[in-house]
Design a protein around this motif. Structure first.
Motif, PDB file in Angstrom:
ATOM      1  N   SER A   1       0.927  -1.302  -0.109  1.00 30.29           N
ATOM      2  CA  SER A   1       0.007  -0.019   0.004  1.00 30.29           C
ATOM      3  C   SER A   1       0.898   1.401   0.118  1.00 30.29           C
ATOM      4  CB  SER A   1      -0.847   0.039   1.309  1.00 30.29           C
ATOM      5  OG  SER A   1      -0.384   0.192   2.354  1.00 30.29           O
ATOM      6  N   SER A   2       1.889   1.213   0.538  1.00 32.03           N
ATOM      7  CA  SER A   2       2.968   2.504   0.732  1.00 32.03           C
ATOM      8  C   SER A   2       4.223   1.958   1.101  1.00 32.03           C
ATOM      9  CB  SER A   2       2.589   3.389   1.634  1.00 32.03           C
ATOM     10  OG  SER A   2       2.972   3.124   2.941  1.00 32.03           O
ATOM     11  N   ASN A   3       5.320   2.975   0.398  1.00 28.88           N
ATOM     12  CA  ASN A   3       6.704   2.644   0.659  1.00 28.88           C
ATOM     13  C   ASN A   3       6.949   2.786   2.117  1.00 28.88           C
ATOM     14  OD1 ASN A   3       7.200   2.045  -1.936  1.00 28.88           O
ATOM     15  ND2 ASN A   3       7.686   4.191  -2.504  1.00 28.88           N
ATOM     16  N   ARG A   4       6.350   3.563   2.684  1.00 25.61           N
ATOM     17  CA  ARG A   4       6.403   3.844   4.279  1.00 25.61           C
ATOM     18  C   ARG A   4       6.224   2.876   5.207  1.00 25.61           C
ATOM     19  NH1 ARG A   4       2.906   8.087   7.136  1.00 25.61           N
ATOM     20  NH2 ARG A   4       2.335   6.624   8.578  1.00 25.61           N
ATOM     21  N   LEU A   5       5.113   2.204   4.540  1.00 22.52           N
ATOM     22  CA  LEU A   5       4.616   0.831   5.407  1.00 22.52           C
ATOM     23  C   LEU A   5       5.745  -0.308   5.275  1.00 22.52           C
ATOM     24  CD1 LEU A   5       0.847   0.959   5.608  1.00 22.52           C
ATOM     25  CD2 LEU A   5       2.210   1.191   7.441  1.00 22.52           C
ATOM     26  N   HIS A   6       5.962  -0.319   3.849  1.00 20.31           N
ATOM     27  CA  HIS A   6       7.185  -1.390   3.501  1.00 20.31           C
ATOM     28  C   HIS A   6       8.449  -0.923   4.206  1.00 20.31           C
ATOM     29  CE1 HIS A   6       8.886  -4.571   1.122  1.00 20.31           C
ATOM     30  NE2 HIS A   6       9.788  -3.698   0.747  1.00 20.31           N
ATOM     31  N   THR A   7       8.829   0.110   4.243  1.00 23.44           N
ATOM     32  CA  THR A   7      10.200   0.279   5.082  1.00 23.44           C
ATOM     33  C   THR A   7       9.852   0.036   6.430  1.00 23.44           C
ATOM     34  OG1 THR A   7      10.539   2.097   3.367  1.00 23.44           O
ATOM     35  CG2 THR A   7      12.011   2.265   5.392  1.00 23.44           C
ATOM     36  N   TRP A   8       8.836   0.487   7.375  1.00 26.77           N
ATOM     37  CA  TRP A   8       8.549   0.086   8.526  1.00 26.77           C
ATOM     38  C   TRP A   8       8.553  -1.427   8.558  1.00 26.77           C
ATOM     39  CZ3 TRP A   8       4.740  -2.727  10.739  1.00 26.77           C
ATOM     40  CH2 TRP A   8       4.551  -2.810  12.134  1.00 26.77           C
ATOM     41  N   LEU A   9       8.188  -2.208   7.782  1.00 27.74           N
ATOM     42  CA  LEU A   9       7.891  -3.846   7.933  1.00 27.74           C
ATOM     43  C   LEU A   9       9.434  -4.339   7.820  1.00 27.74           C
ATOM     44  CD1 LEU A   9       6.382  -6.153   8.188  1.00 27.74           C
ATOM     45  CD2 LEU A   9       6.374  -6.227   5.577  1.00 27.74           C
ATOM     46  N   LEU A  10      10.095  -3.891   7.022  1.00 27.20           N
ATOM     47  CA  LEU A  10      11.742  -4.291   6.949  1.00 27.20           C
ATOM     48  C   LEU A  10      12.274  -3.952   8.080  1.00 27.20           C
ATOM     49  CD1 LEU A  10      12.351  -3.869   3.077  1.00 27.20           C
ATOM     50  CD2 LEU A  10      11.432  -6.071   4.233  1.00 27.20           C
TER      51      LEU A  10
END
Length: 126
Positions: free
Chosen positions: A41-50
């Protein structure tokens, strides 16, 4: 499309949370799907997940780097066997008992095969 991913992620997370209390419904699959949808859904959430310490410890180190120790794997096997022992002793059906034993053995053989390098050696490498 971003909001569709977020909405589907919330639905998957909700189903995974409800599945904790309903026997027979897999919780982990819904949580993995929710993480995937939130990351899409978003790059910010993807970065947070990693960057999440749980992701790094259990997924990155456990799956990609194969750093679960023998002791950690034994704990996983014992917890799983304890959960499967509840229906094993409560339900008198022979076929269910055999399926539970087969599931436990399959889990142990597949995890040990993965961590010892018997198979799937290149599937999870970065």
């Amino acid at each position: 499309m971003r909001y569709v991913y977020i909405l589907l992620g919330l639905v998957a997370f909700g189903l995974g949370t409800v599945a904790i209390w309903i026997p027979g419904i897999p919780t982990t699959g819904f949580y993995v799907l929710a993480a995937f949808l939130f990351a899409k859904s978003s790059n910010r959430l993807h970065t947070w997940l990693l960057a999440n310490p749980y992701y790094q410890k259990y997924v990155d180190e456990g799956v990609y780097q194969r750093k679960l120790s023998q002791k950690q794997r034994i704990v996983i096997y014992l917890v799983s066997a304890t959960c499967m022992a509840i229906p094993f002793f409560l339900v008198p059906k022979l076929w269910l008992r055999l399926v539970l034993i087969a599931c436990s053995l399959t889990q142990i053989i597949s995890m040990e095969g993965f961590y010892r390098g018997w198979w799937m050696t290149n599937w999870f490498r970065k």
